[in-house]
Design an enzyme around this catalytic site. Structure first.
Site, PDB file in Angstrom:
ATOM      1  N   SER A 169     -32.596-107.779 -31.359  1.00  0.00           N
ATOM      2  CA  SER A 169     -31.964-109.061 -31.691  1.00  0.00           C
ATOM      3  C   SER A 169     -32.022-109.408 -33.176  1.00  0.00           C
ATOM      4  O   SER A 169     -31.260-110.252 -33.635  1.00  0.00           O
ATOM      5  CB  SER A 169     -32.639-110.193 -30.909  1.00  0.00           C
ATOM      6  N   ASP A 188     -35.314-119.857 -34.358  1.00  0.00           N
ATOM      7  CA  ASP A 188     -35.687-120.207 -32.986  1.00  0.00           C
ATOM      8  C   ASP A 188     -37.076-119.637 -32.682  1.00  0.00           C
ATOM      9  O   ASP A 188     -37.796-119.263 -33.601  1.00  0.00           O
ATOM     10  CB  ASP A 188     -34.621-119.735 -31.987  1.00  0.00           C
ATOM     11  N   HIS A 202     -36.849-115.790 -33.943  1.00  0.00           N
ATOM     12  CA  HIS A 202     -35.993-115.227 -35.010  1.00  0.00           C
ATOM     13  C   HIS A 202     -35.989-116.031 -36.299  1.00  0.00           C
ATOM     14  O   HIS A 202     -36.141-117.247 -36.275  1.00  0.00           O
ATOM     15  CB  HIS A 202     -34.560-115.093 -34.481  1.00  0.00           C
TER      16      HIS A 202
END
Ligand SMILES: *[C@@H]1O[C@H](CO)[C@@H](O)[C@H](O)[C@H]1NC(C)=O
Ligand SMILES: *[C@@H]1O[C@H](CO)[C@@H](O)[C@H](O)[C@H]1NC(C)=O
Ligand SMILES: *[C@@H]1O[C@H](CO)[C@@H](O)[C@H](O)[C@H]1NC(C)=O
Ligand SMILES: *[C@@H]1O[C@H](CO)[C@@H](O)[C@H](O)[C@H]1NC(C)=O
Ligand SMILES: *[C@@H]1O[C@H](CO)[C@@H](O)[C@H](O)[C@H]1NC(C)=O
Length: 380
Positions: free
Chosen positions: A53, A344, A347
């Protein structure tokens, strides 16, 4: 794993021949840089991006997984404020590295290119992004937690398909040269460590687990080499024990065992790459110490214009670290996104990614990127 096209010998012979020929032609006719992109005097390398991610730009939009970011507030600072599948308020680390090379953003997800078979062979020459959020080096990683994710071996297989199409389009010799000049960026490993910390793995000894990770990583990098890749830009693992998802469960403190694993992963990857470059002819690499870069931001945020390094900008609960950035689920979002290190619960913000990308591509400190930086790698 499935045997991969081993074009090593074939490739290097053709490559040398091709270099020789193009040398004569450029001497004879003057090199007009026909197939080299020049932007502000910086050569733009074609990018092929792999990992999780940290660099996924929409792969998971197509998968049966809960690790999706095509929902607000993700993308709130992206052009037109659209959520694209990036776990970021705007551009993520893949984009930011691409931007340092003069692109607007990361090349598109491979899975977007395959949707349009008629243009695939042309579009793949612009690079592709195979990264899938929630995935890791090991096959099993992320599956229990996130469902269907494309693990590294799958991503390499997808590149093998792309490689065949590149040969069909350019012919074998030119394809070899094209691939060997491209930059292969890989940012992976965090999810393997998270799964280890969750006790989702079959190996419970940290040393054995790290060894298993390195062995598998070794095989996949070697497979890419076998497909003609020569330039590897590798990102190690950030101090993931300090991300809000972890600190919010630890009274606000970093989870040290997880950080220790990330440090050990960096050292192991460093020796792995040294090993590969001594074994494989023409293998070039640059290793980014993501741990140290992020640690530096955590320790001296003000030097980099950051004010908030504990709480996520977007999320739920204590430190916004107790749930994903999902507007519909009632997530909070902060106002001054450029002040935050974390976007978040897992991340970095667009801003933090930009700081990292600048260091990786142009940095002059071997503490952070070694033995050379990404722009030197691209020129090598
Ligand atoms: C992890 O799971 C294994 C069994 O799958 C168990 O033996 C071990 O004690 C667990 N470790 C932790 C730290 O929970
Ligand atoms: C490094 O390469 C040697 C052979 O050149 C091999 O024996 C060793 O296991 C390799 N180490 C790693 C970490 O891959
Ligand atoms: C976001 O939250 C809504 C409402 O709880 C839920 O239906 C949806 O599945 C969530 N989306 C993601 C990607 O987690
Ligand atoms: C890293 O890249 C820049 C170009 O962007 C270069 O000028 C610099 O010398 C490089 N760093 C090192 C340590 O050589
Ligand atoms: C690296 O670059 C910075 C400016 O960007 C400079 O202040 C510093 O002295 C350089 N360090 C080395 C080792 O070249």
């Amino acid at each position: 794993m499935a045997p991969l096209f081993s074009g090593k010998k074939k490739c290097s012979i053709f490559t040398n021949l091709f270099f020789l020929l193009s040398f004569f032609f450029s001497v004879a006719y003057g090199n007009n840089n026909n197939d080299i992109n020049i932007n502000n005097n910086v050569k733009k390398p074609t990018l092929f991006i792999f990992g999780d991610s940290t660099v996924d730009v929409g792969t998971n939009n197509f998968l049966k997984t809960t690790a999706k970011a095509n929902i607000l507030y993700n993308g709130i600072d992206f052009p037109y404020s659209i959520p694209t599948g990036r776990f970021s308020n705007g551009y993520n680390t893949a984009d930011q590295i691409a931007r340092q090379f003069g692109y607007m953003e990361s090349p598109p997800p491979f899975l977007v290119l395959t949707k349009r078979p008629y243009s695939f062979k042309r579009k793949i020459l612009g690079g592709a992004n195979f990264a899938s959020a929630g995935s890791g080096i090991l096959r099993e990683t992320g599956r229990k937690q996130w469902g269907e994710v494309k693990f590294l071996e799958k991503q390499v297989q997808q590149f093998k398909y792309a490689r065949e199409k590149i040969s069909e389009k350019l012919g074998e010799e030119k394809a070899c040269r094209f691939v060997s000049n491209s930059l292969f960026l890989i940012s992976v490993g965090s999810n393997d460590l998270f799964d280890f910390a969750r006790n989702y793995t079959s190996i419970h000894n940290p040393q054995q687990y790290l060894a298993a990770l390195q062995l598998t990583y070794f095989q996949h990098i070697k497979s890419l080499y076998g497909l003609g890749a020569r330039k590897f830009g590798i990102l190690s693992i950030a101090p993931i024990g300090c991300c809000p998802a972890l600190t919010s469960q630890n009274k606000g403190d970093c989870v040290k065992p997880l950080n220790d694993l990330a440090i050990a992963f960096y050292s192991a990857t460093n020796s792995l790459l040294q090993n590969l470059s001594s074994q494989l002819l023409g293998f070039k690499y640059s290793l980014g110490n993501t741990f140290l870069m992020t640690k530096t931001l955590l320790d001296t945020p003000l030097n980099f214009g950051l004010k908030e390094t504990k709480s996520a900008c977007c999320g739920i609960g204590y430190l916004n670290g107790q749930g994903p950035c999902n507007k519909t689920a009632g997530a909070n979002v902060c106002y001054d996104r450029n002040n935050n290190l974390f976007w978040d619960w897992f991340h970095p913000t667009e801003k933090a990614s930009e700081l990292a990308a600048k260091t990786l591509v142009h940095g002059n400190s071997t503490q952070f990127v070694s033995p050379i930086n990404f722009s030197q790698l691209a020129k090598a």
